[in-house]
Design a protein around this motif. Structure first.
Motif, PDB file in Angstrom:
ATOM      1  N   PHE A 179     100.962  -8.399  46.689  1.00 53.33           N
ATOM      2  CA  PHE A 179     101.503  -7.070  46.994  1.00 53.33           C
ATOM      3  C   PHE A 179     100.541  -6.337  47.912  1.00 53.33           C
ATOM      4  N   ALA A 180     101.028  -5.927  49.070  1.00 54.96           N
ATOM      5  CA  ALA A 180     100.256  -5.089  50.006  1.00 54.96           C
ATOM      6  C   ALA A 180      98.851  -5.621  50.247  1.00 54.96           C
ATOM      7  N   GLY A 181      98.751  -6.927  50.456  1.00 57.95           N
ATOM      8  CA  GLY A 181      97.470  -7.533  50.763  1.00 57.95           C
ATOM      9  C   GLY A 181      96.655  -7.952  49.563  1.00 57.95           C
ATOM     10  N   GLN A 182      97.033  -7.535  48.367  1.00 55.51           N
ATOM     11  CA  GLN A 182      96.363  -7.955  47.142  1.00 55.51           C
ATOM     12  C   GLN A 182      97.032  -9.200  46.575  1.00 55.51           C
ATOM     13  N   THR A 183      96.240 -10.055  45.952  1.00 55.72           N
ATOM     14  CA  THR A 183      96.802 -11.250  45.332  1.00 55.72           C
ATOM     15  C   THR A 183      96.244 -11.417  43.920  1.00 55.72           C
ATOM     16  N   TRP A 184      97.050 -12.020  43.059  1.00 58.57           N
ATOM     17  CA  TRP A 184      96.666 -12.346  41.698  1.00 58.57           C
ATOM     18  C   TRP A 184      96.992 -13.814  41.441  1.00 58.57           C
ATOM     19  N   THR A 185      96.011 -14.573  41.013  1.00 60.57           N
ATOM     20  CA  THR A 185      96.287 -15.930  40.544  1.00 60.57           C
ATOM     21  C   THR A 185      96.913 -15.836  39.161  1.00 60.57           C
ATOM     22  N   PHE A 186      97.394 -16.964  38.640  1.00 65.17           N
ATOM     23  CA  PHE A 186      97.943 -16.934  37.289  1.00 65.17           C
ATOM     24  C   PHE A 186      96.878 -16.513  36.283  1.00 65.17           C
ATOM     25  N   ARG A 187      95.646 -16.949  36.488  1.00 65.84           N
ATOM     26  CA  ARG A 187      94.586 -16.542  35.554  1.00 65.84           C
ATOM     27  C   ARG A 187      94.357 -15.042  35.635  1.00 65.84           C
ATOM     28  N   ALA A 188      94.264 -14.505  36.840  1.00 69.05           N
ATOM     29  CA  ALA A 188      94.029 -13.065  37.005  1.00 69.05           C
ATOM     30  C   ALA A 188      95.210 -12.259  36.471  1.00 69.05           C
ATOM     31  N   LEU A 189      96.421 -12.754  36.709  1.00 68.64           N
ATOM     32  CA  LEU A 189      97.602 -12.051  36.219  1.00 68.64           C
ATOM     33  C   LEU A 189      97.638 -12.076  34.694  1.00 68.64           C
ATOM     34  N   ASP A 190      97.264 -13.206  34.098  1.00 68.46           N
ATOM     35  CA  ASP A 190      97.227 -13.303  32.644  1.00 68.46           C
ATOM     36  C   ASP A 190      96.219 -12.316  32.065  1.00 68.46           C
ATOM     37  N   GLU A 191      95.072 -12.186  32.707  1.00 72.88           N
ATOM     38  CA  GLU A 191      94.069 -11.235  32.225  1.00 72.88           C
ATOM     39  C   GLU A 191      94.589  -9.802  32.309  1.00 72.88           C
ATOM     40  N   GLU A 192      95.300  -9.499  33.389  1.00 71.77           N
ATOM     41  CA  GLU A 192      95.854  -8.155  33.552  1.00 71.77           C
ATOM     42  C   GLU A 192      96.936  -7.880  32.501  1.00 71.77           C
ATOM     43  N   VAL A 193      97.801  -8.859  32.275  1.00 76.08           N
ATOM     44  CA  VAL A 193      98.859  -8.694  31.275  1.00 76.08           C
ATOM     45  C   VAL A 193      98.259  -8.532  29.878  1.00 76.08           C
ATOM     46  N   THR A 194      97.200  -9.274  29.583  1.00 72.97           N
ATOM     47  CA  THR A 194      96.521  -9.127  28.293  1.00 72.97           C
ATOM     48  C   THR A 194      95.993  -7.711  28.112  1.00 72.97           C
ATOM     49  N   ARG A 195      95.394  -7.161  29.183  1.00 72.79           N
ATOM     50  CA  ARG A 195      94.862  -5.792  29.133  1.00 72.79           C
ATOM     51  C   ARG A 195      95.985  -4.785  28.873  1.00 72.79           C
ATOM     52  N   TRP A 196      97.133  -4.976  29.527  1.00 73.57           N
ATOM     53  CA  TRP A 196      98.260  -4.073  29.329  1.00 73.57           C
ATOM     54  C   TRP A 196      98.867  -4.238  27.934  1.00 73.57           C
ATOM     55  N   THR A 197      98.870  -5.451  27.432  1.00 77.62           N
ATOM     56  CA  THR A 197      99.392  -5.678  26.083  1.00 77.62           C
ATOM     57  C   THR A 197      98.576  -4.893  25.059  1.00 77.62           C
ATOM     58  N   GLU A 198      97.266  -4.939  25.196  1.00 77.33           N
ATOM     59  CA  GLU A 198      96.391  -4.204  24.283  1.00 77.33           C
ATOM     60  C   GLU A 198      96.595  -2.694  24.430  1.00 77.33           C
ATOM     61  N   ALA A 199      96.770  -2.235  25.664  1.00 84.17           N
ATOM     62  CA  ALA A 199      96.945  -0.806  25.899  1.00 84.17           C
ATOM     63  C   ALA A 199      98.262  -0.303  25.305  1.00 84.17           C
ATOM     64  N   LEU A 200      99.318  -1.073  25.449  1.00 83.88           N
ATOM     65  CA  LEU A 200     100.614  -0.668  24.902  1.00 83.88           C
ATOM     66  C   LEU A 200     100.581  -0.676  23.374  1.00 83.88           C
ATOM     67  N   ALA A 201      99.929  -1.695  22.807  1.00 85.29           N
ATOM     68  CA  ALA A 201      99.811  -1.753  21.348  1.00 85.29           C
ATOM     69  C   ALA A 201      99.037  -0.537  20.829  1.00 85.29           C
ATOM     70  N   ALA A 202      98.018  -0.129  21.572  1.00 83.04           N
ATOM     71  CA  ALA A 202      97.229   1.034  21.168  1.00 83.04           C
ATOM     72  C   ALA A 202      98.059   2.313  21.212  1.00 83.04           C
ATOM     73  N   ARG A 203      99.099   2.320  22.028  1.00 74.72           N
ATOM     74  CA  ARG A 203      99.990   3.476  22.101  1.00 74.72           C
ATOM     75  C   ARG A 203     101.145   3.367  21.101  1.00 74.72           C
ATOM     76  N   GLY A 204     101.091   2.361  20.244  1.00 81.46           N
ATOM     77  CA  GLY A 204     102.084   2.245  19.175  1.00 81.46           C
ATOM     78  C   GLY A 204     103.337   1.482  19.526  1.00 81.46           C
ATOM     79  N   VAL A 205     103.347   0.803  20.666  1.00 83.46           N
ATOM     80  CA  VAL A 205     104.532   0.028  21.053  1.00 83.46           C
ATOM     81  C   VAL A 205     104.577  -1.260  20.235  1.00 83.46           C
ATOM     82  N   ASP A 206     105.725  -1.539  19.635  1.00 85.31           N
ATOM     83  CA  ASP A 206     105.837  -2.706  18.758  1.00 85.31           C
ATOM     84  C   ASP A 206     107.189  -3.376  18.962  1.00 85.31           C
TER      85      ASP A 206
END
Length: 487
Positions: free
Chosen positions: A22-49
């Motif tokens: 996207f717009a010159g930025q790239t994510w490998t599957f490993r980098a994307l997995d790390e980002e998704v993991t971070r978002w998963t933790e953040a959403l869980a912390a906000r009470g999403v279940d």
């Protein structure tokens, strides 16, 4: 059968392969997995279940991709809202979904002042272990709202099984590709955009995400970023060819799916001359995008093709009886890509299905090869003196006129005939309303199908999902000075 998150699978099997750009930025599957993991933790912390909904107002942005897969890991449901809607239009949808969390891209937050800024979701969250869930075919993944052209918007519930079946069916039609690179120019609040997002993940490919359609950016992605697949409508396909001045496409580009209505024959010929294989297609949100698509080796631009492998299409009459080839009737679809239900609308859900077949409310005809020609929405049908007129058939003829960019045909009341067809035409730059449109139509259409009037219009009115607002055109036609009832 259960499924794991394809981003996590990709990180394990192909960690260094490119998964998102996207717009010159790239994510490998490993980098994307790390980002998704971070978002998963953040959403869980906000009470999403599990089972809870998260609503989002956003244009296409990498954070939408992170959010989509993170919600899946929590068993929560993604409810994207059309970024073109007004606050007044958004409120009923939010009330319907009852989200646990409402998010908005920073630039759109003025329309939802109470929403959390999307980009800020993972900020300040301490890493923690989150119990992640696997999915099965019946796991609800998204609620997508229909455009509401025929009444109240309905939330279409699509499952993991539907997305995976749609991916398999499309891949079976297009042929094997080791790692497709889909041009993501369709918005991620649209089923077509989500189809690209999921297919690239399931197939180990890369989503070349664009915030909006830009012909020059599309051509750069085709020429320098290895784009292999794309989805266009006739007007965007033409803009791509214009911008590249008909230069041939590289061999890395496989094909483009063309939806949204009839495609001028001259445009298809022009695309083929540039080495661009354009396949016409028909689909709908309730069937998780594609239903029929031309076969790559048999494409002639005359139909929307046969059903994708694993799907069935039939034409039925008003009595519900299946009709034969060449007979016009209602299009019905059956297969594993169909929606689970309409969100909180049991009656609408019951009405949509008949013995496992989805009633699409579209009118079409199948030829001897099982290929579908879409004629109209049932609500767009024009009845003139007892004869059925289908706007798509007339618009397809007008599309081939050299002066016409696009058109829409509507029926207006008439005391003698019941209804009369009126054509609204958007002209190509430098053209005035041609005098020969009537004669042009008569070469291909029976006399009763030819519009009684042709009205030049600067742009066709469209709703937030870019569908033509025919009620607006009908009102315009009735009030237009040359129109006299009974003429």
């Amino acid at each position: 059968m259960t499924y794991d998150c394809p981003i996590r699978e990709g990180a394990r099997l192909r960690p260094h392969a490119e998964a998102l750009r996207f717009a010159g930025q790239t994510w490998t599957f490993r980098a994307l997995d790390e980002e998704v993991t971070r978002w998963t933790e953040a959403l869980a912390a906000r009470g999403v279940d599990q089972g809870q909904r998260v609503a989002l107002l956003s244009t296409s942005h990498p954070a939408v991709t992170f959010l989509f897969w993170a919600l899946g890991r929590l068993g929560a449901i993604f409810a994207p809202l059309n970024a073109r809607l007004t606050p007044a239009e958004l409120m009923p949808l939010l009330e319907d979904v009852e989200p646990r969390l409402t998010l908005a891209l920073g630039t759109l937050r003025d329309r939802l002042p109470e929403a959390v800024v999307l980009e800020s979701v993972p900020d300040g969250v301490t890493a923690s272990s989150v119990p992640e869930r696997t999915w099965d075919a019946d796991t609800a993944r998204v609620i997508l709202f229909t455009s509401g052209t025929t009444g109240r918007s309905k939330g279409v519930v699509l499952t993991e099984g539907a997305f995976r079946a749609s991916c398999r069916a499309s891949a079976a039609n297009l042929g094997a590709h080791p790692a497709p690179r889909w041009l993501g120019t369709l918005p991620l609040f649209h089923v077509g955009g989500l189809a690209m997002l999921t297919r690239t993940a399931y197939e180990g490919g890369c989503l070349l995400l664009h915030e909006r359609f830009d012909a020059d950016a599309v051509n750069r992605a085709i020429d320098t970023e290895g784009a292999s697949h794309a989805s266009f409508v006739a007007t965007t396909l033409e803009r791509v060819l214009d911008a590249r001045q008909d230069r041939r496409l590289p061999a890395t580009f496989q094909c483009a799916l063309i939806g949204g209505g009839p495609v001028p024959t001259a445009l298809l010929t022009r695309a083929r001359a540039a080495g661009l294989l354009a396949l016409q297609t028909y689909g709908l949100t309730e069937a998780c995008s594609q239903v029929t698509t031309e076969r790559p080796g048999e494409a002639d631009g005359r139909t929307a093709g046969p059903p994708l492998p694993g799907l069935e299409v039939r034409i039925v009459g008003t009595d519900g009886e299946t009709l034969g080839e060449g007979q016009e009737g209602d299009v019905e679809v059956r297969g594993p890509t169909l929606m689970a239900r309409y969100w909180r609308q049991r009656e609408a859900t019951r009405d949509a299905f008949h013995d496992g077949w989805l009633r699409t409310r579209d009118v079409g005809v199948l030829d001897a090869k099982g290929r579908l020609t879409l004629l109209s929405r049932r609500t767009d049908l024009i009845v003139r003196g007892g004869e059925n007129l289908y706007p798509a058939e007339i618009e397809a003829v007008l599309a081939n006129h050299p002066a016409v960019l696009e058109s829409a045909v509507v029926g207006v009341p008439d005391s003698h005939w019941g209804e009369l067809p009126v054509a609204f035409v958007v002209l190509r730059p430098g053209h005035a309303l041609p005098d020969d449109l009537d004669a042009w139509c008569r070469q291909s259409l029976a006399r009763f199908k030819v519009p009684t009037r042709f009205v030049a219009i600067e742009t066709l009115p469209r709703n937030a999902m870019s569908k033509v607002e025919r009620p607006v055109l009908r009102k315009h036609a009735r009030s237009h000075p040359p129109y006299q009832p009974g003429s």
